[in-house]
Design a protein around this motif. Structure first.
Motif, PDB file in Angstrom:
ATOM      1  N   MET A   1       0.939  -1.111   0.089  1.00 53.12           N
ATOM      2  CA  MET A   1       0.008  -0.075  -0.048  1.00 53.12           C
ATOM      3  C   MET A   1       0.904   1.399   0.067  1.00 53.12           C
ATOM      4  SD  MET A   1      -3.140   0.605   2.576  1.00 53.12           S
ATOM      5  CE  MET A   1      -3.998  -0.652   2.131  1.00 53.12           C
ATOM      6  N   LYS A   2       0.669   2.013  -0.816  1.00 57.88           N
ATOM      7  CA  LYS A   2       1.350   3.413  -0.913  1.00 57.88           C
ATOM      8  C   LYS A   2       0.602   4.394  -0.280  1.00 57.88           C
ATOM      9  CE  LYS A   2       4.726   2.959  -4.809  1.00 57.88           C
ATOM     10  NZ  LYS A   2       4.270   1.547  -5.423  1.00 57.88           N
ATOM     11  N   ILE A   3       1.081   5.184   0.675  1.00 61.52           N
ATOM     12  CA  ILE A   3       0.720   6.045   1.530  1.00 61.52           C
ATOM     13  C   ILE A   3       1.537   7.275   1.724  1.00 61.52           C
ATOM     14  CG2 ILE A   3      -0.500   6.357   3.918  1.00 61.52           C
ATOM     15  CD1 ILE A   3      -0.519   3.249   4.151  1.00 61.52           C
ATOM     16  N   LEU A   4       0.830   8.379   1.687  1.00 61.97           N
ATOM     17  CA  LEU A   4       1.278   9.749   1.807  1.00 61.97           C
ATOM     18  C   LEU A   4       0.633  10.211   3.179  1.00 61.97           C
ATOM     19  CD1 LEU A   4       3.454  11.994   0.522  1.00 61.97           C
ATOM     20  CD2 LEU A   4       1.443  13.068  -0.185  1.00 61.97           C
ATOM     21  N   VAL A   5       1.748  11.052   4.156  1.00 62.14           N
ATOM     22  CA  VAL A   5       1.073  11.548   5.222  1.00 62.14           C
ATOM     23  C   VAL A   5       1.690  12.850   5.013  1.00 62.14           C
ATOM     24  CG1 VAL A   5       1.104  11.836   7.804  1.00 62.14           C
ATOM     25  CG2 VAL A   5       1.457   9.624   6.616  1.00 62.14           C
ATOM     26  N   CYS A   6       0.866  14.270   5.052  1.00 62.31           N
ATOM     27  CA  CYS A   6       1.225  15.488   5.013  1.00 62.31           C
ATOM     28  C   CYS A   6       1.392  16.048   6.445  1.00 62.31           C
ATOM     29  CB  CYS A   6       0.288  16.278   4.468  1.00 62.31           C
ATOM     30  SG  CYS A   6      -0.353  15.877   2.864  1.00 62.31           S
ATOM     31  N   ILE A   7       2.430  16.496   6.675  1.00 54.82           N
ATOM     32  CA  ILE A   7       2.738  17.077   8.049  1.00 54.82           C
ATOM     33  C   ILE A   7       3.051  18.513   7.993  1.00 54.82           C
ATOM     34  CG2 ILE A   7       3.631  14.824   8.849  1.00 54.82           C
ATOM     35  CD1 ILE A   7       6.438  16.696   9.043  1.00 54.82           C
ATOM     36  N   PHE A  40      -1.047  11.589  14.908  1.00 54.53           N
ATOM     37  CA  PHE A  40      -2.193  10.322  14.814  1.00 54.53           C
ATOM     38  C   PHE A  40      -2.424   9.597  13.583  1.00 54.53           C
ATOM     39  CE2 PHE A  40      -2.908  12.986  18.447  1.00 54.53           C
ATOM     40  CZ  PHE A  40      -2.911  12.184  19.604  1.00 54.53           C
ATOM     41  N   SER A  41      -2.229  10.576  12.509  1.00 53.91           N
ATOM     42  CA  SER A  41      -2.401  10.130  10.851  1.00 53.91           C
ATOM     43  C   SER A  41      -1.189   9.518  10.659  1.00 53.91           C
ATOM     44  CB  SER A  41      -2.486  11.397  10.345  1.00 53.91           C
ATOM     45  OG  SER A  41      -4.046  11.831  10.364  1.00 53.91           O
ATOM     46  N   LEU A  42       0.196   9.835  11.048  1.00 52.33           N
ATOM     47  CA  LEU A  42       1.377   9.057  10.752  1.00 52.33           C
ATOM     48  C   LEU A  42       1.050   7.789  11.364  1.00 52.33           C
ATOM     49  CD1 LEU A  42       4.219   8.975   9.487  1.00 52.33           C
ATOM     50  CD2 LEU A  42       4.942  10.269  11.709  1.00 52.33           C
ATOM     51  N   GLU A  43       0.895   7.592  12.762  1.00 58.83           N
ATOM     52  CA  GLU A  43       0.753   6.254  13.058  1.00 58.83           C
ATOM     53  C   GLU A  43      -0.422   5.397  12.329  1.00 58.83           C
ATOM     54  OE1 GLU A  43       2.409   4.609  15.568  1.00 58.83           O
ATOM     55  OE2 GLU A  43       1.089   3.056  15.450  1.00 58.83           O
ATOM     56  N   GLU A  44      -1.267   5.814  12.231  1.00 57.59           N
ATOM     57  CA  GLU A  44      -2.295   5.149  11.283  1.00 57.59           C
ATOM     58  C   GLU A  44      -1.770   4.550  10.172  1.00 57.59           C
ATOM     59  OE1 GLU A  44      -4.924   4.878  13.669  1.00 57.59           O
ATOM     60  OE2 GLU A  44      -5.579   3.206  12.433  1.00 57.59           O
ATOM     61  N   ALA A  45      -1.000   5.478   9.526  1.00 55.77           N
ATOM     62  CA  ALA A  45      -0.386   5.246   8.125  1.00 55.77           C
ATOM     63  C   ALA A  45       0.745   4.056   8.118  1.00 55.77           C
ATOM     64  CB  ALA A  45       0.258   6.380   7.559  1.00 55.77           C
ATOM     65  N   LEU A  46       1.543   4.097   9.345  1.00 55.11           N
ATOM     66  CA  LEU A  46       2.399   3.058   9.666  1.00 55.11           C
ATOM     67  C   LEU A  46       1.796   1.612  10.099  1.00 55.11           C
ATOM     68  CD1 LEU A  46       5.249   5.265  11.501  1.00 55.11           C
ATOM     69  CD2 LEU A  46       5.465   4.501   9.270  1.00 55.11           C
ATOM     70  N   LYS A  47       0.684   1.638  10.685  1.00 60.63           N
ATOM     71  CA  LYS A  47       0.155   0.592  11.017  1.00 60.63           C
ATOM     72  C   LYS A  47      -0.372  -0.138   9.867  1.00 60.63           C
ATOM     73  CE  LYS A  47      -3.169   1.639  14.288  1.00 60.63           C
ATOM     74  NZ  LYS A  47      -3.829   1.817  15.330  1.00 60.63           N
ATOM     75  N   LEU A  48      -0.892   0.465   8.963  1.00 66.03           N
ATOM     76  CA  LEU A  48      -1.529  -0.064   7.550  1.00 66.03           C
ATOM     77  C   LEU A  48      -0.172  -0.526   6.819  1.00 66.03           C
ATOM     78  CD1 LEU A  48      -4.261   2.702   6.562  1.00 66.03           C
ATOM     79  CD2 LEU A  48      -4.468   0.132   7.385  1.00 66.03           C
ATOM     80  N   ARG A  49       0.869   0.164   6.772  1.00 60.78           N
ATOM     81  CA  ARG A  49       1.878  -0.228   6.047  1.00 60.78           C
ATOM     82  C   ARG A  49       2.568  -1.802   6.575  1.00 60.78           C
ATOM     83  NH1 ARG A  49       7.516   2.433   7.231  1.00 60.78           N
ATOM     84  NH2 ARG A  49       7.063   1.248   9.185  1.00 60.78           N
ATOM     85  N   ASP A  50       2.642  -1.488   7.901  1.00 59.18           N
ATOM     86  CA  ASP A  50       3.009  -2.859   8.588  1.00 59.18           C
ATOM     87  C   ASP A  50       2.066  -4.072   8.293  1.00 59.18           C
ATOM     88  OD1 ASP A  50       4.734  -1.092   9.485  1.00 59.18           O
ATOM     89  OD2 ASP A  50       4.053  -1.236  11.552  1.00 59.18           O
ATOM     90  N   LYS A  51       0.753  -3.856   8.336  1.00 59.28           N
ATOM     91  CA  LYS A  51      -0.201  -4.895   7.974  1.00 59.28           C
ATOM     92  C   LYS A  51      -0.046  -5.353   6.478  1.00 59.28           C
ATOM     93  CE  LYS A  51      -5.132  -5.774   8.576  1.00 59.28           C
ATOM     94  NZ  LYS A  51      -6.428  -5.340   9.026  1.00 59.28           N
ATOM     95  N   PHE A  52      -0.185  -4.323   5.569  1.00 66.29           N
ATOM     96  CA  PHE A  52      -0.245  -4.689   4.240  1.00 66.29           C
ATOM     97  C   PHE A  52       1.047  -4.711   3.356  1.00 66.29           C
ATOM     98  CE2 PHE A  52      -4.297  -3.094   5.367  1.00 66.29           C
ATOM     99  CZ  PHE A  52      -5.166  -4.210   4.971  1.00 66.29           C
ATOM    100  N   GLY A  53       2.182  -4.065   3.990  1.00 66.77           N
ATOM    101  CA  GLY A  53       3.506  -3.793   3.423  1.00 66.77           C
ATOM    102  C   GLY A  53       3.157  -2.428   2.389  1.00 66.77           C
ATOM    103  N   GLY A  54       4.220  -2.162   1.652  1.00 65.36           N
ATOM    104  CA  GLY A  54       4.163  -1.023   0.922  1.00 65.36           C
ATOM    105  C   GLY A  54       5.224   0.008   1.815  1.00 65.36           C
ATOM    106  N   GLU A  55       4.695   1.393   1.359  1.00 62.96           N
ATOM    107  CA  GLU A  55       5.693   2.410   1.942  1.00 62.96           C
ATOM    108  C   GLU A  55       5.055   3.908   2.422  1.00 62.96           C
ATOM    109  OE1 GLU A  55       8.320   2.678  -1.120  1.00 62.96           O
ATOM    110  OE2 GLU A  55       6.821   4.191  -2.520  1.00 62.96           O
ATOM    111  N   VAL A  56       5.388   4.228   3.410  1.00 61.22           N
ATOM    112  CA  VAL A  56       4.942   5.421   3.713  1.00 61.22           C
ATOM    113  C   VAL A  56       5.979   6.542   3.645  1.00 61.22           C
ATOM    114  CG1 VAL A  56       4.303   6.794   5.827  1.00 61.22           C
ATOM    115  CG2 VAL A  56       3.633   4.477   5.707  1.00 61.22           C
ATOM    116  N   THR A  57       5.285   7.575   2.752  1.00 67.47           N
ATOM    117  CA  THR A  57       6.104   8.946   2.525  1.00 67.47           C
ATOM    118  C   THR A  57       5.780  10.023   3.263  1.00 67.47           C
ATOM    119  OG1 THR A  57       6.451   8.076   0.116  1.00 67.47           O
ATOM    120  CG2 THR A  57       6.797  10.545   0.423  1.00 67.47           C
TER     121      THR A  57
END
Lengths: 283, 368
Positions: A1-7, A40-57
């Protein structure tokens, strides 16, 4: 899963001081932090990556020093971080900010592939508008889920997301399609500390730095002050009321002070005693 | 938006750009208030906005319109009538079964279509979970300015909306204009503004608007709505009496003193932002700019210094009582009654004194 987090890197608002004479913000020495809502959004993104694989930018727009905040996101666990920085972005309001961010996100997708999810914080603690997330979603044509208290299900195969969303008087359970934009509600997860190996990796990592040109931003007149339909006309401290509080002299002990204070309240607002007597007896 | 003129070059004073409202925006007239109808209930912030909108419309000598979206039925029609009672001259009514529950897609489409058709100069929404979700989408689609969480709205000499809000984390206020774009959009938080007098003799025109919506093209579906348990609801924003604590309480344990007084008074309890950051209270109990605005009859602030971001959330209270050891604390600049003493020592005594004073025996005496 490809995920982006805006901070966003923000001044620690608990430590902002206003100069008493000039009414200007004394920024010097005020430490900066990652906007707490973003974590809280970053953590949720990392949780999804850990579960499904992929990367968090992670992505931010800001001055060069905002690289520190991005490095911190990598120490927490993000795989890649991008800093969008250019003098053209200075003075941007929410509309101009969402334009630059959306263009940069397009470039990210061109470079590393289409995103499944984009996360933002609920709001920032310095601007407090809660409008950049919805604006980015609209610009990118993403479905928008704000005030999310729980991601119930994310199905990569079916491209479906089921979430719980805080609404007035209750919780909405919504189902939508990826790609979508999610803004998590605060306190909805426990933000991880990040492993030692992540810290080491972050310390050595290059923060990818993009100018407006690098991000292939098409129209610079839509960025920064130029691209902002709103204008801050004046900044001021609220007027001090001419009549300061009527001070009640404390008594010789707390009991006496309490009595004189109550007298002062009911003397000023006689109708209150009746109202409060009813309220206190549970009417 | 190809007819949009190129933005003017930055100037020393950008306020001078004000007279250059592009031709195609000059027809934008009237003040609109988005009436937030959710699950048959109108959020009270809508009436507060109609009160503010009425003043703006009168100054501009234009109409005040309520925008009511909902599924066809009594609740939607009732919301229209109530909007007239609270000051609207007319109502744009968008009835569609797709609009039964709030979802961003159909709501932002319907509002955007309505704005593009009937062209308001000002559009106000509540800074609620619904209003903030919707306002950002609508403003971005229309490519116009949006000033979020305003504490004051006014019309300046040449008819522009002057929207004031806290800035820099609530340490200062700023006034923001949307000069060259229309509509000028703003959100205001609940309880920031007074509720206008409800007048059942008032009536108005209803303009029905058929939005171009199709459930098949709307991707997000509502699976379920789980109402809050009655006991979990905090009535903080609407309470008549509120007791709150700040860092002057010195420890999480001492916050119990605030709760004890609130219990005796039948009041709601809350606290300043640092208490939430320290984890002493939950965020739904936070009072101030980033928490809740309140308008109680009596507000007791114990050990709260009174930063601007707190001040803007409590200034609507009829009577503000401040307890603080520092006689120079900013809270004494806007409190009505102050006492310079240690809240930790005063609160238990105050609780006991109120308990005696407001006891049922006294209630009987008062009733007699």
């Amino acid at each position: 899963m490809k995920i982006l987090v805006c901070i966003k890197q923000v001044p620690d608002s608990a430590q902002i001081r206003v100069h008493p004479v000039t009414n200007t913000i004394m920024r010097q020495g005020v430490p900066t932090i990652i906007n707490p809502y973003d974590l809280f959004s970053l953590e949720e993104a990392l949780k999804l990556r850990d579960k499904f694989g992929g990367e968090v930018t992670t992505l931010t727009m800001g001055p060069p020093m905002a690289a520190d905040a991005l490095r911190k996101t990598m120490a927490i666990g993000a795989d890649r971080a991008i800093l969008l920085t250019d003098r053209f972005f200075a003075g941007a309001d929410t509309l101009a900010t969402t334009y630059a961010l959306a263009q940069a996100i397009n470039k990210i997708q061109k470079t590393w592939g289409a995103l499944d999810l984009v996360f933002t914080g609920k709001q920032t603690i310095d601007g407090d508008t809660a409008q950049v997330g919805p604006g980015v979603a609209k610009r990118l044509g993403l479905l928008q889920l704000t005030y999310v208290s729980k991601i119930v299900e994310a199905d990569e195969e079916k491209r479906e997301v089921v979430i719980e969303r805080r609404a007035e008087g209750g919780t909405q359970v919504l189902k939508t399609k990826m790609p979508c934009l999610i803004a998590m509600l605060e306190g909805t997860n426990e933000v991880r500390r990040g492993s030692i190996s992540d810290s080491l990796r972050a310390a050595r990592a290059d923060i990818i730095t993009w100018s407006a040109k690098d991000a292939e931003i098409e129209d610079l007149t839509k960025c920064g002050l130029k691209g902002s339909p709103t204008i801050v006309k004046k900044v001021f401290a609220p007027p001090v009321r001419t009549d300061r509080a009527a001070f009640v002299e404390p008594g010789k002990n707390a009991g006496d002070s309490a009595d004189v204070l109550i007298e002062a309240i009911f003397k000023r607002h006689p109708a209150l005693e009746d109202d409060m007597t009813k309220l206190a007896s549970g009417f | 938006m190809s007819d949009k003129p190129a933005p003017a070059a930055p100037q020393q004073s950008r306020a001078s750009a004000k007279k250059e409202l592009p031709e195609h925006f000059r027809g934008y007239k009237h003040v609109w208030v988005f009436v937030e109808l959710e699950r048959g209930e109108v959020h009270p912030v809508s009436w507060e906005l109609l009160g503010a909108g009425r003043k703006l419309a009168d100054q501009l000598n234009v109409d005040l319109a309520a925008v009511v979206l909902g599924s066809p039925g009594d609740a939607t029609r009732k919301a229209v009538n109530e909007s007239f009672f609270y000051g609207a001259d007319l109502a744009y009514l968008v009835e569609d079964s797709i609009l039964g529950d709030y979802r961003n897609e159909p709501y932002s489409k319907a509002v955007t279509q309505l704005v593009n058709t009937h062209k308001p100069e000002i559009l106000l929404l509540g800074a609620t979970t619904l209003g903030r979700d919707l306002a950002g989408s609508v403003a971005t689609t229309l490519l116009t300015g949006l000033t979020a969480d305003c504490t004051e709205l006014a019309v300046d000499a040449d008819g522009s909306l002057a929207a004031t809000r806290p800035t820099f984390g609530g340490s200062l206020l700023c006034t923001i204009y949307t000069l060259n774009y229309r509509p000028q959009m703003a959100t205001v938080r609940p309880r920031q503004l007074p509720t206008p007098v409800r007048d059942e003799t008032r009536t108005g025109r209803v303009i029905e608007f058929k939005a171009d919506l199709d459930e098949d093209t709307i991707i997000t579906k509502l699976l379920k709505f789980i109402p809050d348990r009655e006991s979990a609801k905090s009535n903080l924003a609407f309470a008549d009496v509120v007791v709150a604590g700040g860092l002057g309480l010195q420890s999480a344990e001492n916050y119990q003193l605030v709760r004890n007084l609130a219990t005796v008074l039948g009041a709601e309890f809350g606290g300043s932002r640092p208490l939430v950051q320290k984890g002493w209270i939950s965020s739904d109990r936070q009072i101030g700019q980033t928490g809740k605005s309140i308008r109680p009859k009596l507000y007791i602030a114990a050990g709260i210094s009174g930063a601007i971001q707190h001040r803007v959330g409590v200034e609507g209270a009829d009577c503000i009582v401040a307890i603080n050891t520092d006689k120079n604390a900013p809270i004494f600049d806007f409190a009505h009654i102050g006492i310079v003493t240690d809240a930790i020592r005063l609160l238990p005594a105050l609780t006991e004194a109120f308990r005696k004073r407001l006891s049922p025996e006294n209630a009987d005496r008062l009733a007699g």
